[in-house]
Design a protein around this motif. Structure first.
Motif, mmCIF file in Angstrom:
data_model
loop_
_atom_site.group_PDB
_atom_site.id
_atom_site.type_symbol
_atom_site.label_atom_id
_atom_site.label_comp_id
_atom_site.label_asym_id
_atom_site.label_seq_id
_atom_site.Cartn_x
_atom_site.Cartn_y
_atom_site.Cartn_z
ATOM 1 N N LEU A 48 49.714 25.455 -47.635
ATOM 2 C CA LEU A 48 48.360 25.479 -47.091
ATOM 3 C C LEU A 48 47.709 24.106 -47.221
ATOM 4 N N ALA A 51 49.212 21.691 -44.651
ATOM 5 C CA ALA A 51 48.712 21.968 -43.300
ATOM 6 C C ALA A 51 47.290 21.442 -43.142
ATOM 7 N N ALA A 67 40.670 26.310 -44.264
ATOM 8 C CA ALA A 67 41.544 27.352 -44.795
ATOM 9 C C ALA A 67 41.136 28.737 -44.289
ATOM 10 N N LEU A 70 43.268 29.884 -41.470
ATOM 11 C CA LEU A 70 44.713 29.833 -41.683
ATOM 12 C C LEU A 70 45.176 31.026 -42.507
ATOM 13 N N GLU A 71 46.433 31.409 -42.309
ATOM 14 C CA GLU A 71 47.072 32.405 -43.158
ATOM 15 C C GLU A 71 48.465 31.894 -43.484
ATOM 16 N N VAL A 85 52.588 28.658 -41.997
ATOM 17 C CA VAL A 85 51.129 28.633 -41.944
ATOM 18 C C VAL A 85 50.728 28.894 -40.497
ATOM 19 N N ASN A 86 50.019 30.011 -40.294
ATOM 20 C CA ASN A 86 49.553 30.399 -38.963
ATOM 21 C C ASN A 86 48.076 30.066 -38.817
ATOM 22 N N ARG A 87 47.700 29.627 -37.630
ATOM 23 C CA ARG A 87 46.293 29.356 -37.352
ATOM 24 C C ARG A 87 45.651 30.620 -36.813
ATOM 25 N N ARG A 88 44.514 31.014 -37.374
ATOM 26 C CA ARG A 88 43.805 32.239 -36.994
ATOM 27 C C ARG A 88 42.332 31.918 -36.753
ATOM 28 N N TRP A 106 49.545 28.349 -32.874
ATOM 29 C CA TRP A 106 49.889 27.212 -33.706
ATOM 30 C C TRP A 106 50.442 27.682 -35.042
ATOM 31 N N PHE A 107 51.488 27.040 -35.496
ATOM 32 C CA PHE A 107 52.000 27.310 -36.841
ATOM 33 C C PHE A 107 52.755 26.105 -37.342
#
Length: 125
Positions: A48, A51, A67, A70-71, A85-88, A106-107
């Motif tokens: 994290l 990223a 953050a 992100l997940e 790391v996925n963008r949410r 995005w990841f």
């Protein structure tokens, strides 16, 4: 011998005290989001942080580059941890499930060695 009360040292990363009445403490057993081993948590945190370093500095403070948006998905294989790391951005105020014009697929993928060294997968999202 007199006992002297000592103030606990401030914890790094812990915010200022909140009024006790404002904290909605669980009344029963805590419902876990997940149960992870300490090293898995450290691997997820390292991924994290890596990223977050890659976001443009001029976007600091914006939800879509924090953050909150992100997940981290963590797995383990052959003694190595792997963190995606996925963008949410849909988690940010003002963004709903129908977000358009933003990178929602995005990841980034990271490998974390048993010694704690982190390497980013050589792919540019």
């Amino acid at each position: 011998m007199e006992s002297q009360a000592q103030a606990a040292p401030p914890d790094a990363g812990i915010s200022a005290p909140v009024a006790e009445a404002a904290i909605p403490w669980p009344k029963q057993d805590l419902t876990p989001l997940a149960t992870l081993e300490g090293p898995a948590i450290q691997a997820a945190h390292a991924a994290l942080e890596e990223a977050l370093k890659r976001f443009p500095k001029e976007s600091a403070g914006k939800c879509a580059f924090s953050a909150q948006a992100l997940e981290v998905v963590i797995g383990q294989e052959a003694g190595w941890y792997f963190a995606r790391v996925n963008r949410r951005v849909d988690r940010c105020p003002g963004f709903g499930p129908g977000v358009t014009g933003l990178e929602t697929d995005w990841f980034e993928l990271y490998a974390i060695s048993p010694e704690g060294e982190i390497t980013r997968y050589p792919y540019q999202p």
